[in-house]
Design a protein around this motif. Structure first.
Motif, PDB file in Angstrom:
ATOM      1  N   VAL A  96       0.849  -1.182   0.000  1.00 36.56           N
ATOM      2  CA  VAL A  96       0.000   0.000   0.000  1.00 36.56           C
ATOM      3  C   VAL A  96       0.888   1.237   0.000  1.00 36.56           C
ATOM      4  CG1 VAL A  96      -1.690   1.360   1.276  1.00 36.56           C
ATOM      5  CG2 VAL A  96      -1.927  -1.109   1.180  1.00 36.56           C
ATOM      6  N   VAL A  97       0.693   2.090  -0.979  1.00 37.63           N
ATOM      7  CA  VAL A  97       1.407   3.370  -1.035  1.00 37.63           C
ATOM      8  C   VAL A  97       0.508   4.427  -0.418  1.00 37.63           C
ATOM      9  CG1 VAL A  97       2.468   5.091  -2.545  1.00 37.63           C
ATOM     10  CG2 VAL A  97       2.613   2.661  -3.135  1.00 37.63           C
ATOM     11  N   VAL A  98       1.030   5.147   0.575  1.00 35.26           N
ATOM     12  CA  VAL A  98       0.248   6.181   1.262  1.00 35.26           C
ATOM     13  C   VAL A  98       0.960   7.521   1.122  1.00 35.26           C
ATOM     14  CG1 VAL A  98      -0.742   4.548   2.912  1.00 35.26           C
ATOM     15  CG2 VAL A  98       1.363   5.768   3.491  1.00 35.26           C
ATOM     16  N   PRO A  99       0.223   8.626   1.200  1.00 31.67           N
ATOM     17  CA  PRO A  99       0.845   9.953   1.073  1.00 31.67           C
ATOM     18  C   PRO A  99       1.793  10.246   2.241  1.00 31.67           C
ATOM     19  CG  PRO A  99      -1.533  10.073   0.726  1.00 31.67           C
ATOM     20  CD  PRO A  99      -1.252   8.726   1.298  1.00 31.67           C
ATOM     21  N   ALA A 100       3.020  10.586   1.931  1.00 35.53           N
ATOM     22  CA  ALA A 100       3.988  10.985   2.967  1.00 35.53           C
ATOM     23  C   ALA A 100       3.788  12.431   3.375  1.00 35.53           C
ATOM     24  CB  ALA A 100       5.413  10.782   2.458  1.00 35.53           C
ATOM     25  N   ASP A 101       3.107  13.220   2.543  1.00 37.30           N
ATOM     26  CA  ASP A 101       2.891  14.638   2.835  1.00 37.30           C
ATOM     27  C   ASP A 101       1.401  14.960   2.856  1.00 37.30           C
ATOM     28  OD1 ASP A 101       2.678  14.093   0.149  1.00 37.30           O
ATOM     29  OD2 ASP A 101       3.872  15.797  -0.530  1.00 37.30           O
ATOM     30  N   GLY A 102       0.591  13.954   3.170  1.00 37.81           N
ATOM     31  CA  GLY A 102      -0.848  14.161   3.284  1.00 37.81           C
ATOM     32  C   GLY A 102      -1.295  14.149   4.728  1.00 37.81           C
ATOM     33  N   PRO A 138      -0.174  -6.281  -9.265  1.00 33.57           N
ATOM     34  CA  PRO A 138      -1.594  -6.631  -9.158  1.00 33.57           C
ATOM     35  C   PRO A 138      -2.023  -6.815  -7.700  1.00 33.57           C
ATOM     36  CG  PRO A 138      -0.535  -7.902 -10.891  1.00 33.57           C
ATOM     37  CD  PRO A 138       0.560  -7.195 -10.156  1.00 33.57           C
ATOM     38  N   GLY A 139      -3.157  -6.221  -7.341  1.00 27.97           N
ATOM     39  CA  GLY A 139      -3.672  -6.346  -5.981  1.00 27.97           C
ATOM     40  C   GLY A 139      -3.143  -5.315  -5.016  1.00 27.97           C
ATOM     41  N   ASP A 140      -2.129  -4.535  -5.408  1.00 31.53           N
ATOM     42  CA  ASP A 140      -1.617  -3.482  -4.539  1.00 31.53           C
ATOM     43  C   ASP A 140      -2.538  -2.269  -4.588  1.00 31.53           C
ATOM     44  OD1 ASP A 140       0.527  -5.074  -3.866  1.00 31.53           O
ATOM     45  OD2 ASP A 140       1.906  -4.151  -5.298  1.00 31.53           O
ATOM     46  N   VAL A 141      -2.364  -1.370  -3.626  1.00 29.75           N
ATOM     47  CA  VAL A 141      -3.215  -0.197  -3.509  1.00 29.75           C
ATOM     48  C   VAL A 141      -2.356   1.054  -3.463  1.00 29.75           C
ATOM     49  CG1 VAL A 141      -4.958   0.996  -2.119  1.00 29.75           C
ATOM     50  CG2 VAL A 141      -4.944  -1.503  -2.221  1.00 29.75           C
ATOM     51  N   VAL A 142      -2.727   2.047  -4.242  1.00 32.48           N
ATOM     52  CA  VAL A 142      -2.062   3.350  -4.204  1.00 32.48           C
ATOM     53  C   VAL A 142      -3.087   4.374  -3.745  1.00 32.48           C
ATOM     54  CG1 VAL A 142      -0.875   5.142  -5.529  1.00 32.48           C
ATOM     55  CG2 VAL A 142      -0.468   2.723  -6.046  1.00 32.48           C
ATOM     56  N   LEU A 143      -2.781   5.036  -2.631  1.00 34.90           N
ATOM     57  CA  LEU A 143      -3.651   6.082  -2.099  1.00 34.90           C
ATOM     58  C   LEU A 143      -2.982   7.430  -2.329  1.00 34.90           C
ATOM     59  CD1 LEU A 143      -6.038   7.186  -0.414  1.00 34.90           C
ATOM     60  CD2 LEU A 143      -4.655   6.728   1.630  1.00 34.90           C
ATOM     61  N   ALA A 144      -3.654   8.309  -3.048  1.00 35.13           N
ATOM     62  CA  ALA A 144      -3.135   9.645  -3.328  1.00 35.13           C
ATOM     63  C   ALA A 144      -4.076  10.677  -2.730  1.00 35.13           C
ATOM     64  CB  ALA A 144      -2.990   9.874  -4.830  1.00 35.13           C
ATOM     65  N   GLU A 145      -3.515  11.755  -2.248  1.00 33.65           N
ATOM     66  CA  GLU A 145      -4.303  12.883  -1.754  1.00 33.65           C
ATOM     67  C   GLU A 145      -3.902  14.110  -2.567  1.00 33.65           C
ATOM     68  OE1 GLU A 145      -5.425  14.830   2.559  1.00 33.65           O
ATOM     69  OE2 GLU A 145      -3.350  14.286   2.190  1.00 33.65           O
ATOM     70  N   SER A 146      -4.858  14.714  -3.259  1.00 29.45           N
ATOM     71  CA  SER A 146      -4.511  15.813  -4.157  1.00 29.45           C
ATOM     72  C   SER A 146      -5.657  16.814  -4.249  1.00 29.45           C
ATOM     73  CB  SER A 146      -4.189  15.254  -5.550  1.00 29.45           C
ATOM     74  OG  SER A 146      -3.778  16.270  -6.435  1.00 29.45           O
ATOM     75  N   PRO A 147      -5.378  18.099  -3.932  1.00 33.87           N
ATOM     76  CA  PRO A 147      -4.165  18.626  -3.325  1.00 33.87           C
ATOM     77  C   PRO A 147      -3.935  18.043  -1.931  1.00 33.87           C
ATOM     78  CG  PRO A 147      -5.469  20.406  -4.286  1.00 33.87           C
ATOM     79  CD  PRO A 147      -6.338  19.188  -4.274  1.00 33.87           C
ATOM     80  N   GLY A 168      -2.066  -3.212 -12.665  1.00 36.01           N
ATOM     81  CA  GLY A 168      -3.110  -3.956 -11.987  1.00 36.01           C
ATOM     82  C   GLY A 168      -3.376  -3.534 -10.561  1.00 36.01           C
ATOM     83  N   ALA A 169      -2.911  -2.347 -10.194  1.00 38.83           N
ATOM     84  CA  ALA A 169      -3.116  -1.840  -8.837  1.00 38.83           C
ATOM     85  C   ALA A 169      -4.384  -0.991  -8.779  1.00 38.83           C
ATOM     86  CB  ALA A 169      -1.909  -1.014  -8.390  1.00 38.83           C
ATOM     87  N   THR A 170      -4.916  -0.829  -7.593  1.00 40.47           N
ATOM     88  CA  THR A 170      -6.111  -0.018  -7.378  1.00 40.47           C
ATOM     89  C   THR A 170      -5.702   1.374  -6.931  1.00 40.47           C
ATOM     90  OG1 THR A 170      -7.421  -1.940  -6.714  1.00 40.47           O
ATOM     91  CG2 THR A 170      -8.254   0.220  -6.058  1.00 40.47           C
ATOM     92  N   LEU A 171      -6.209   2.394  -7.630  1.00 38.23           N
ATOM     93  CA  LEU A 171      -5.918   3.777  -7.281  1.00 38.23           C
ATOM     94  C   LEU A 171      -7.086   4.368  -6.514  1.00 38.23           C
ATOM     95  CD1 LEU A 171      -4.313   6.413  -7.335  1.00 38.23           C
ATOM     96  CD2 LEU A 171      -5.224   6.843  -9.633  1.00 38.23           C
TER      97      LEU A 171
END
Length: 370
Positions: A96-102, A138-147, A168-171
């Motif tokens: 899981v990728v999470v925002p480091a500056d969110g 595949p199956g990984d998750v990317v969480l972005a916060e913008s702005p 194949g990741a979920t955004l």
């Protein structure tokens, strides 16, 4: 004609009830916990308040319309919505990728609850998240916060969406700061949108709420199942408060964006202000990307003053700014983010501009900075 409606018209239509002669234009909340059910089981009926509610459905329909989604699910808070998505999608052994500056509590949740379950948590700043996403699978998750909150950096969501789709990741995109009237991440490639409705959507500092929106039925069904079992539901009266507020959302957000743009432009050259961040400001590091994917740039401005004391003095001398840690409401507010543990200078402040008259705000802030 419907495709050319403005934001206020869209907001009003989103909360409009079906035309029934003699019925109220604005239906009252339905605070029922239990409902009459027939002995021959019919799962299409309301049965228990934690499972479904007519007021929920009307609010969810409105949110789906505004986000351009096939459906939406409401929760008791923005964090309840976001963590429900992460619990549903972030399986042990996945990344899981999470925002480091969110928002800082998202990182705390990932570290304290996801990592111990065997989920690999990778923090990434807005500027690096597209590159970091190149390593997901595949199956990984990317969480972005913008702005991002509070720094107001902007992620290239179209590029990130293409990267995630190719692997194949979920955004998942946190759309709290931008709101659905500022941008629509689903149209840019996101699979799910999460947001706190506590902020600009409800907009009156009087309710906590969150939601998930998406267009993949199977994913939304899994999130709905998580909501049912975990019980992170929103009360019917609170849902009604958000629904009532949504009708004026377009008007409020227009004024908030107008005020934010004027304040950012004014403070950019003020001698007491070390730096200003606002995606709508020409010359801002995020302006080029924001201009390609945002319709409005939001009601939040980030500034840096000389010290924590300078932020305290700003609030103390102002007649219109209140010290508060939320944002998006009708009252303009100031939050010194270092006090919450954000990795920002002591004099960094998040300004949330309300719906006061623009000239009054500018005059008040200028005298308070002297």
């Amino acid at each position: 004609m419907t495709g050319s409606y403005g934001d206020s018209t869209r907001s009003v239509k989103a909360v409009a009830s079906e035309y029934v002669p003699g019925a109220p234009i604005a239906p009252p909340p339905v605070p029922a916990a239990a409902y009459h059910i027939p002995f021959d089981e019919d799962d299409s009926l309301d049965s228990y308040g934690r499972r479904s509610n007519p007021t929920w459905r009307q609010l969810e329909s409105a949110l789906a319309q505004l986000e351009g989604a096939a459906g939406a699910l409401i929760f008791g808070s923005g964090m309840a919505a976001l963590t429900a998505v992460l619990r549903t999608l972030a399986e042990p052994g996945r990344k899981v990728v999470v925002p480091a500056d969110g928002y800082y509590q998202v990182r705390a949740y990932a570290a304290e609850f996801l990592a111990p379950r065997g989920v690999t948590v990778t923090p990434a700043r807005c500027a690096q998240i597209c590159d970091v996403a190149e390593d997901v699978g595949p199956g990984d998750v990317v969480l972005a916060e913008s702005p991002s909150n509070p720094g107001l950096d902007v992620v290239d969501l179209h590029r990130l969406g293409m990267v995630c789709r190719a692997r194949g990741a979920t955004l998942v995109v946190d759309n709290t700061t931008a709101t659905p009237l500022g941008q629509q991440p689903l149209s840019l490639g996101a699979d799910l949108v999460v947001a706190s409705a506590t902020k600009a959507l409800a907009g009156h500092h009087d309710v906590l709420a969150g939601y998930v929106a998406g267009s993949h039925p199977e994913v939304m069904q899994r999130v709905e199942r998580e909501r049912l079992l975990a019980g992170a539901v929103l009360g019917a009266f609170e849902a009604w408060l958000v629904l009532r507020s949504l009708g004026s959302f377009g008007l409020r957000f227009e004024r908030q964006c107008q005020n934010a743009a004027a304040v950012a432009l004014t403070l950019r050259s003020h001698p007491a202000v070390r730096s200003v961040r606002y995606p709508g400001l020409p010359g801002d590091p995020s302006h080029a990307v924001a201009s390609t994917q945002m319709r409005r740039f939001g009601g939040v401005v980030a500034i840096e003053l000389a010290s924590a004391a300078a932020v305290h003095d700003l609030v103390g001398r102002s007649a219109l700014l209140v010290g508060a840690t939320s944002f998006g409401g009708i009252h303009s507010s100031v939050d010194r983010r270092a006090r919450w543990g954000d990795p920002v200078p002591a004099g960094f402040a998040r300004l949330s501009l309300g719906i006061e008259d623009t000239d009054d705000l500018l005059g008040d802030i200028e005298q308070a900075l002297c």
